[in-house]
Write an enzyme that holds these catalytic residues in place. Structure first.
Site, mmCIF file in Angstrom:
data_model
loop_
_atom_site.group_PDB
_atom_site.id
_atom_site.type_symbol
_atom_site.label_atom_id
_atom_site.label_comp_id
_atom_site.label_asym_id
_atom_site.label_seq_id
_atom_site.Cartn_x
_atom_site.Cartn_y
_atom_site.Cartn_z
ATOM 1 N N SER A 98 10.826 -1.330 4.463
ATOM 2 C CA SER A 98 11.471 -0.039 4.760
ATOM 3 C C SER A 98 12.795 -0.017 3.996
ATOM 4 C CB SER A 98 11.717 0.105 6.255
ATOM 5 O OG SER A 98 10.515 -0.014 6.976
ATOM 6 N N LYS A 172 9.654 7.321 5.621
ATOM 7 C CA LYS A 172 9.780 6.246 6.625
ATOM 8 C C LYS A 172 11.116 6.339 7.357
ATOM 9 C CE LYS A 172 9.426 2.351 8.863
ATOM 10 N NZ LYS A 172 8.643 2.267 10.105
ATOM 11 N N LYS A 241 19.314 -0.098 10.387
ATOM 12 C CA LYS A 241 19.261 0.064 8.926
ATOM 13 C C LYS A 241 18.427 1.290 8.547
ATOM 14 C CE LYS A 241 15.898 -1.930 7.222
ATOM 15 N NZ LYS A 241 14.510 -1.845 6.804
HETATM 16 P P1 NAD Z 1 11.164 -10.208 9.335
HETATM 17 O O1 NAD Z 1 12.625 -10.490 9.324
HETATM 18 O O2 NAD Z 1 10.317 -10.746 10.409
HETATM 19 O O3 NAD Z 1 10.517 -10.645 7.932
HETATM 20 C C1 NAD Z 1 11.184 -10.589 6.711
HETATM 21 C C2 NAD Z 1 10.864 -11.865 5.966
HETATM 22 O O4 NAD Z 1 11.432 -11.799 4.657
HETATM 23 C C3 NAD Z 1 11.459 -13.118 6.633
HETATM 24 O O5 NAD Z 1 10.431 -14.054 6.907
HETATM 25 C C4 NAD Z 1 12.456 -13.642 5.612
HETATM 26 O O6 NAD Z 1 12.546 -15.060 5.592
HETATM 27 C C5 NAD Z 1 11.861 -13.102 4.331
HETATM 28 N N1 NAD Z 1 12.827 -12.992 3.240
HETATM 29 C C6 NAD Z 1 14.094 -12.525 3.271
HETATM 30 N N2 NAD Z 1 14.635 -12.550 2.038
HETATM 31 C C7 NAD Z 1 13.681 -13.050 1.209
HETATM 32 C C8 NAD Z 1 13.618 -13.296 -0.190
HETATM 33 N N3 NAD Z 1 14.652 -13.042 -0.986
HETATM 34 N N4 NAD Z 1 12.473 -13.804 -0.705
HETATM 35 C C9 NAD Z 1 11.408 -14.066 0.085
HETATM 36 N N5 NAD Z 1 11.417 -13.859 1.429
HETATM 37 C C10 NAD Z 1 12.526 -13.331 1.977
HETATM 38 O O7 NAD Z 1 11.063 -8.602 9.270
HETATM 39 P P2 NAD Z 1 9.778 -7.711 9.606
HETATM 40 O O8 NAD Z 1 9.914 -7.225 11.004
HETATM 41 O O9 NAD Z 1 8.546 -8.358 9.127
HETATM 42 O O10 NAD Z 1 10.132 -6.447 8.681
HETATM 43 C C11 NAD Z 1 9.881 -6.447 7.285
HETATM 44 C C12 NAD Z 1 10.075 -5.012 6.796
HETATM 45 O O11 NAD Z 1 9.154 -4.154 7.480
HETATM 46 C C13 NAD Z 1 11.480 -4.460 7.071
HETATM 47 O O12 NAD Z 1 11.871 -3.650 6.002
HETATM 48 C C14 NAD Z 1 11.284 -3.645 8.337
HETATM 49 O O13 NAD Z 1 12.249 -2.624 8.475
HETATM 50 C C15 NAD Z 1 9.871 -3.130 8.154
HETATM 51 N N6 NAD Z 1 9.117 -2.818 9.376
HETATM 52 C C16 NAD Z 1 9.122 -3.661 10.447
HETATM 53 C C17 NAD Z 1 8.383 -3.319 11.580
HETATM 54 C C18 NAD Z 1 8.325 -4.215 12.803
HETATM 55 O O14 NAD Z 1 7.831 -3.763 13.851
HETATM 56 N N7 NAD Z 1 8.786 -5.457 12.753
HETATM 57 C C19 NAD Z 1 7.626 -2.146 11.603
HETATM 58 C C20 NAD Z 1 7.618 -1.341 10.466
HETATM 59 C C21 NAD Z 1 8.367 -1.671 9.354
#
Ligand code: NAD
Length: 292
Positions: A98, A172, A241
């Site tokens: 997102s 989004k 965010k």
């Molecule tokens: P999360 O924090 O669980 O996962 C993000 C992952 O990215 C982590 O495992 C982190 O270690 C990794 N990461 C960070 N920097 C990195 C890099 N430079 N290289 C490689 N890996 C890296 O977050 P999430 O909940 O999985 O969310 C991911 C995205 O999806 C976000 O943008 C969030 O807004 C969006 N999102 C989340 C949800 C939800 O319910 N959790 C729903 C819809 C959208």
């Protein structure tokens, strides 16, 4: 079954890991990478290969999927050291984080000689990431979007094409503005009703059978707030965010949207008070304290 021979999946967190696993289960060759070592270890036993470096994951990929916290992190990862050049020329970068549409357009411009960018953020949370029934909103040129459709259909029950690059990310942020405002309304409804003497369960049951129903009353209040589990899997900082992206978009477009500004301010204050990594449903604790 697919035009893609090798999908590099970057970001194996709450959402990314189940999505990568669903792609592997759907027959795609997936190689994952996460910067966080425990996340790489956790990913090892679920049908996907795990690379020990970003460059190893990207090498010869003809599709890169990013599922990272925000667009700045995506830019840093792919542009830093020009890692994106590891992928095959003409590969598709499917940016599913997102992110802010402005960041996505900057990224698309920077990589355009080597990659075609499609933004495809998701809605539905961890539960729907696991069961492959996400909603996906897509921005990008028609050819690239057509090419990634089998990948998206493997992850989603609904895929909506929204316009050119950045349009999915704009959509989004708009969705999460409405979702985040709905959480505030649902929590404050319970604060108001219980102060009057109604039971919290009654309030949610009546809202869910009435015009006050929203996603928070339906799938968050009883499940994560009233139960005290706060286990939605979506961090408070990520919600703040997302709504901030919508607020910035409104500013850029010269729109004065009072409700959006207020919603964004409340989520930012909650993230500061409770911590960005807390589950987003814990905003109920912040709002309840504020209401007393
Ligand atoms: P999360 O924090 O669980 O996962 C993000 C992952 O990215 C982590 O495992 C982190 O270690 C990794 N990461 C960070 N920097 C990195 C890099 N430079 N290289 C490689 N890996 C890296 O977050 P999430 O909940 O999985 O969310 C991911 C995205 O999806 C976000 O943008 C969030 O807004 C969006 N999102 C989340 C949800 C939800 O319910 N959790 C729903 C819809 C959208």
């Amino acid at each position: 079954m697919t035009e893609f021979n090798r999908i590099a999946f970057i970001g194996l967190g709450q959402m990314g890991l189940p999505m990568a696993r669903n792609l592997a289960a759907g027959g795609f060759a997936v190689i994952g990478f996460d910067a966080f070592e425990p996340a790489r270890q956790a990913a090892g036993d679920g049908g996907i290969k795990v690379a020990s470096s970003l460059n190893e994951a990207l090498a010869d990929a003809d599709c890169i999927i990013t599922m990272l916290p925000n667009g700045k992190i995506v830019q840093d990862a792919l542009l830093g050291g020009e890692a994106f050049l590891e992928a095959q020329p003409g590969a598709v970068l499917l940016e599913m984080s997102s992110s802010a549409p402005t960041d996505t357009r900057v990224l698309a411009g920077r990589v355009s000689a080597h990659l075609r960018v499609v933004d495809a953020p998701v809605s539905g949370g961890v539960k729907r990431a696991i069961n492959g029934s996400l909603t996906i909103m897509v921005g990008g040129d028609t050819d690239a979007v057509t090419q990634v459709m089998p990948v998206l259909n493997c992850l989603a029950s609904g895929v909506f094409t929204c316009g050119p690059v950045g349009a999915g990310h704009a959509m989004k942020s708009i969705n999460n503005f409405v979702s985040g405002a709905g959480v505030i309304a649902a929590v404050e409804a319970v604060a108001l009703g219980t102060a009057f003497g109604l039971s919290a369960d009654t309030i949610i049951d009546v809202l869910n059978a009435s015009s006050g129903k929203n996603n928070a009353t339906d799938v968050k209040m009883k499940q994560f707030v009233l139960s005290g589990t706060f286990a939605s899997g979506f961090a408070l900082g990520l919600m703040a965010k997302d709504i901030g992206i919508a607020a910035e978009l409104a500013d850029n477009l010269g729109l004065n949207l009072a409700g959006l500004k207020q919603t964004s301010a409340v989520w930012n204050e909650a993230a500061e008070a409770i911590g960005k990594s807390a589950d987003h449903t814990r905003i109920s604790e912040f709002l309840t304290k504020l209401s007393a």
